[in-house]
Design a protein around this motif. Structure first.
Motif, PDB file in Angstrom:
ATOM      1  N   PRO A 108       0.806  -1.227   0.000  1.00 14.39           N
ATOM      2  CA  PRO A 108       0.000   0.000   0.000  1.00 14.39           C
ATOM      3  C   PRO A 108       0.837   1.274   0.000  1.00 14.39           C
ATOM      4  O   PRO A 108       0.488   2.250  -0.669  1.00 14.39           O
ATOM      5  N   ALA A 109       1.942   1.279   0.729  1.00 15.07           N
ATOM      6  CA  ALA A 109       2.776   2.480   0.794  1.00 15.07           C
ATOM      7  C   ALA A 109       3.394   2.807  -0.564  1.00 15.07           C
ATOM      8  O   ALA A 109       3.469   3.978  -0.968  1.00 15.07           O
ATOM      9  N   THR A 110       3.831   1.788  -1.285  1.00 15.59           N
ATOM     10  CA  THR A 110       4.415   2.018  -2.606  1.00 15.59           C
ATOM     11  C   THR A 110       3.371   2.540  -3.582  1.00 15.59           C
ATOM     12  O   THR A 110       3.636   3.456  -4.373  1.00 15.59           O
ATOM     13  N   VAL A 111       2.183   1.970  -3.546  1.00 15.95           N
ATOM     14  CA  VAL A 111       1.103   2.437  -4.425  1.00 15.95           C
ATOM     15  C   VAL A 111       0.746   3.883  -4.086  1.00 15.95           C
ATOM     16  O   VAL A 111       0.586   4.732  -4.975  1.00 15.95           O
ATOM     17  N   ALA A 112       0.629   4.198  -2.787  1.00 15.28           N
ATOM     18  CA  ALA A 112       0.285   5.554  -2.374  1.00 15.28           C
ATOM     19  C   ALA A 112       1.369   6.552  -2.757  1.00 15.28           C
ATOM     20  O   ALA A 112       1.088   7.696  -3.112  1.00 15.28           O
ATOM     21  N   ALA A 113       2.632   6.140  -2.691  1.00 14.44           N
ATOM     22  CA  ALA A 113       3.743   7.019  -3.061  1.00 14.44           C
ATOM     23  C   ALA A 113       3.802   7.270  -4.553  1.00 14.44           C
ATOM     24  O   ALA A 113       4.169   8.362  -5.004  1.00 14.44           O
ATOM     25  N   SER A 114       3.426   6.281  -5.346  1.00 14.53           N
ATOM     26  CA  SER A 114       3.695   6.299  -6.784  1.00 14.53           C
ATOM     27  C   SER A 114       2.554   6.795  -7.654  1.00 14.53           C
ATOM     28  O   SER A 114       2.798   7.370  -8.726  1.00 14.53           O
ATOM     29  N   MET A 115       1.321   6.586  -7.247  1.00 12.29           N
ATOM     30  CA  MET A 115       0.209   6.862  -8.151  1.00 12.29           C
ATOM     31  C   MET A 115       0.122   8.325  -8.567  1.00 12.29           C
ATOM     32  O   MET A 115      -0.042   8.634  -9.744  1.00 12.29           O
ATOM     33  N   ASN A 116       0.228   9.243  -7.613  1.00 13.33           N
ATOM     34  CA  ASN A 116       0.087  10.649  -7.982  1.00 13.33           C
ATOM     35  C   ASN A 116       1.193  11.128  -8.913  1.00 13.33           C
ATOM     36  O   ASN A 116       0.906  11.726  -9.965  1.00 13.33           O
ATOM     37  N   PRO A 117       2.480  10.908  -8.595  1.00 14.92           N
ATOM     38  CA  PRO A 117       3.508  11.348  -9.541  1.00 14.92           C
ATOM     39  C   PRO A 117       3.448  10.629 -10.879  1.00 14.92           C
ATOM     40  O   PRO A 117       3.744  11.220 -11.921  1.00 14.92           O
ATOM     41  N   ALA A 118       3.053   9.362 -10.888  1.00 18.21           N
ATOM     42  CA  ALA A 118       2.943   8.637 -12.156  1.00 18.21           C
ATOM     43  C   ALA A 118       1.727   9.075 -12.951  1.00 18.21           C
ATOM     44  O   ALA A 118       1.745   9.066 -14.190  1.00 18.21           O
ATOM     45  N   MET A 119       0.685   9.479 -12.244  1.00 20.49           N
ATOM     46  CA  MET A 119      -0.564   9.820 -12.915  1.00 20.49           C
ATOM     47  C   MET A 119      -0.424  11.027 -13.839  1.00 20.49           C
ATOM     48  O   MET A 119      -1.067  11.102 -14.889  1.00 20.49           O
ATOM     49  N   HIS A 306       9.000  17.772   5.641  1.00 13.80           N
ATOM     50  CA  HIS A 306      10.158  17.005   5.189  1.00 13.80           C
ATOM     51  C   HIS A 306      10.370  17.177   3.688  1.00 13.80           C
ATOM     52  O   HIS A 306       9.428  17.129   2.896  1.00 13.80           O
ATOM     53  N   GLU A 307      11.623  17.372   3.290  1.00 13.31           N
ATOM     54  CA  GLU A 307      11.972  17.471   1.871  1.00 13.31           C
ATOM     55  C   GLU A 307      12.411  16.100   1.380  1.00 13.31           C
ATOM     56  O   GLU A 307      13.450  15.590   1.784  1.00 13.31           O
ATOM     57  N   ASP A 308      11.609  15.510   0.527  1.00 12.80           N
ATOM     58  CA  ASP A 308      11.910  14.163   0.043  1.00 12.80           C
ATOM     59  C   ASP A 308      13.178  14.152  -0.799  1.00 12.80           C
ATOM     60  O   ASP A 308      13.458  15.084  -1.557  1.00 12.80           O
ATOM     61  N   ALA A 309      13.919  13.061  -0.694  1.00 13.53           N
ATOM     62  CA  ALA A 309      15.080  12.846  -1.544  1.00 13.53           C
ATOM     63  C   ALA A 309      14.608  12.506  -2.958  1.00 13.53           C
ATOM     64  O   ALA A 309      13.451  12.130  -3.162  1.00 13.53           O
ATOM     65  N   PRO A 310      15.460  12.644  -3.961  1.00 13.67           N
ATOM     66  CA  PRO A 310      15.075  12.276  -5.328  1.00 13.67           C
ATOM     67  C   PRO A 310      14.571  10.835  -5.381  1.00 13.67           C
ATOM     68  O   PRO A 310      15.182   9.922  -4.818  1.00 13.67           O
ATOM     69  N   GLY A 311      13.434  10.653  -6.035  1.00 12.10           N
ATOM     70  CA  GLY A 311      12.863   9.326  -6.168  1.00 12.10           C
ATOM     71  C   GLY A 311      12.146   8.821  -4.944  1.00 12.10           C
ATOM     72  O   GLY A 311      11.788   7.635  -4.876  1.00 12.10           O
ATOM     73  N   GLU A 312      11.884   9.702  -3.976  1.00 11.06           N
ATOM     74  CA  GLU A 312      11.257   9.319  -2.711  1.00 11.06           C
ATOM     75  C   GLU A 312       9.972  10.121  -2.507  1.00 11.06           C
ATOM     76  O   GLU A 312       9.832  11.228  -3.007  1.00 11.06           O
ATOM     77  N   ARG A 313       9.015   9.545  -1.784  1.00  9.82           N
ATOM     78  CA  ARG A 313       7.786  10.261  -1.433  1.00  9.82           C
ATOM     79  C   ARG A 313       7.364   9.853  -0.020  1.00  9.82           C
ATOM     80  O   ARG A 313       7.245   8.668   0.285  1.00  9.82           O
ATOM     81  N   THR A 314       7.180  10.846   0.848  1.00  9.28           N
ATOM     82  CA  THR A 314       6.714  10.574   2.206  1.00  9.28           C
ATOM     83  C   THR A 314       5.268  10.080   2.174  1.00  9.28           C
ATOM     84  O   THR A 314       4.424  10.667   1.481  1.00  9.28           O
ATOM     85  N   VAL A 315       5.009   9.010   2.905  1.00 14.64           N
ATOM     86  CA  VAL A 315       3.677   8.394   2.933  1.00 14.64           C
ATOM     87  C   VAL A 315       3.230   8.269   4.379  1.00 14.64           C
ATOM     88  O   VAL A 315       3.955   7.723   5.223  1.00 14.64           O
ATOM     89  N   VAL A 316       2.043   8.768   4.665  1.00 10.03           N
ATOM     90  CA  VAL A 316       1.473   8.686   6.010  1.00 10.03           C
ATOM     91  C   VAL A 316       0.726   7.363   6.167  1.00 10.03           C
ATOM     92  O   VAL A 316      -0.084   6.984   5.303  1.00 10.03           O
ATOM     93  N   ILE A 317       0.998   6.675   7.266  1.00  8.29           N
ATOM     94  CA  ILE A 317       0.331   5.417   7.583  1.00  8.29           C
ATOM     95  C   ILE A 317      -0.614   5.692   8.758  1.00  8.29           C
ATOM     96  O   ILE A 317      -0.185   5.808   9.907  1.00  8.29           O
ATOM     97  N   PRO A 318      -1.932   5.808   8.499  1.00  8.98           N
ATOM     98  CA  PRO A 318      -2.860   6.211   9.565  1.00  8.98           C
ATOM     99  C   PRO A 318      -3.065   5.178  10.662  1.00  8.98           C
ATOM    100  O   PRO A 318      -3.372   5.529  11.796  1.00  8.98           O
ATOM    101  N   THR A 319      -2.960   3.897  10.352  1.00  5.39           N
ATOM    102  CA  THR A 319      -3.225   2.872  11.354  1.00  5.39           C
ATOM    103  C   THR A 319      -2.057   1.893  11.412  1.00  5.39           C
ATOM    104  O   THR A 319      -1.225   1.821  10.507  1.00  5.39           O
ATOM    105  N   SER A 320      -2.019   1.110  12.468  1.00  5.17           N
ATOM    106  CA  SER A 320      -0.964   0.114  12.627  1.00  5.17           C
ATOM    107  C   SER A 320      -1.358  -1.236  12.062  1.00  5.17           C
ATOM    108  O   SER A 320      -0.577  -2.173  12.073  1.00  5.17           O
ATOM    109  N   ALA A 321      -2.606  -1.340  11.557  1.00  6.63           N
ATOM    110  CA  ALA A 321      -3.082  -2.622  11.030  1.00  6.63           C
ATOM    111  C   ALA A 321      -2.417  -2.949   9.720  1.00  6.63           C
ATOM    112  O   ALA A 321      -2.051  -2.069   8.962  1.00  6.63           O
TER     113      ALA A 321
END
Length: 321
Positions: A108-119, A306-321
């Motif tokens: 989920p974190a990879t999908v959340a990081a990638s979809m917007n910049p790829a879109m 936070h300033e993301d490094a090249p090729g990186e995207r900060t992703v918030v994880i709302p729950t621990s599940a």
């Protein structure tokens, strides 16, 4: 009343706070879903600041324009868009009709990081211009997160030649190693930059422009002046404005070339026609990804700046599940 945790923008110009808000309640057309991951994209910050054209200007507001959720049946889905409430909460309301299935094995974190910049590039090439496999693409601003994935997207969709332009020489060389056919460095020397554009990109079919402003003016003059067939259509797609919100365009360039300028962003295209399920599949497969930097929801104030490094995207994880 049941409550959940969420990020909440209470004042424009300040980061969101970790707050407790009323839990969402399902209605006739929307269901409650558990949020697994939400990207902090540049547009996310822009909308939350009240300065983006899609911002409602209302406060308080939960930020977040997209995310990966778990539905009641246990399946994963990607949800996105600027309508309704934000996504940076433990649970949100979603319209099942617009939820795009995510493969069960995807991160989920990879999908959340990638979809917007790829879109941004996917939508431009799939729904904004009549791009065909075999055509050539120039990406201006290719060293940013969205621009670098645009190089991969163009290749994934069948581009015959891809040119990457940007300021970061090291990132450009990495893009060349990863498949860009040519690179153009946006250097302080305008003459050298113009000559590089003329040599590498004079015959491109599509330009994906993430910078706008003065670099676009220079690139456009150089490319239009160097084209050998001025009647051959050149689609110039404005996606971002990192170098400035406006350009000055000499009308003779439009009259003497088959130049078509369009914009691609929220409001300019029907996303239902852009093949987003295919994009989700490409991201989930690892073909088009940005590296996630996961952070817990309770650290949202620190994570926001936070300033993301090249090729990186900060992703918030709302729950621990």
């Amino acid at each position: 009343m049941t409550h959940i945790n969420a990020a909440l923008v209470e004042s424009f110009g300040e980061p969101p706070r970790y707050r407790s808000i009323p839990a969402p309640q399902a209605d006739a057309r929307r269901e409650v879903a558990e949020v697994l991951a939400v990207g902090i994209h540049p547009v996310t910050r822009g909308v939350a600041s009240g300065r983006h054209y899609a911002s409602s200007g209302a406060l308080p507001v939960v930020p977040g324009i997209d995310g990966v959720v778990r539905r009641a049946d246990g399946s994963l889905a990607y949800v996105g868009g600027l309508g309704g409430g934000g996504t940076m909460a433990e649970r949100i309301l979603i319209d099942p009709r617009s939820a795009i299935p995510v493969p069960s094995g995807a991160d989920p974190a990879t999908v959340a990081a990638s979809m917007n910049p790829a879109m941004s590039s996917w939508v431009a090439l799939r729904g904004r211009v009549p791009f065909r496999a075999g055509q050539s693409v120039l990406v201006i601003g290719a060293t940013g997160a969205a621009g670098s994935i645009a190089v991969k997207t163009a290749r994934h969709l069948g581009a015959g030649r891809v040119v990457a332009a940007g300021r970061n020489r090291q990132r450009l060389e990495q893009l060349a190693a990863d498949g860009a056919d040519a690179i153009v460095e946006l250097s302080p020397d305008d003459d050298a930059t113009a000559a590089a554009f003329a040599a590498a990109a004079a015959e491109v079919d599509v330009v994906l422009d993430y910078v706008w402003g003065a670099p676009t003016e220079l690139a456009m003059r150089a490319i239009l002046g160097a084209r050998t067939d001025h009647a051959r259509l050149l689609d110039w797609v404005h996606i971002g404005s990192t170098a400035g919100p406006t350009i000055t365009l000499d009308g003779s360039g439009l009259r003497s070339n088959a130049l078509r300028i369009s914009g691609s962003g929220f409001g300019s295209i029907d996303l239902r026609q852009a093949g987003l399920p295919e994009l989700v599949a490409a991201v989930a497969s690892g073909a088009l990804t940005v590296r996630p930097r996961p952070v817990p929801l309770e650290t949202i104030e620190q994570a926001w700046g936070h300033e993301d490094a090249p090729g990186e995207r900060t992703v918030v994880i709302p729950t621990s599940a």
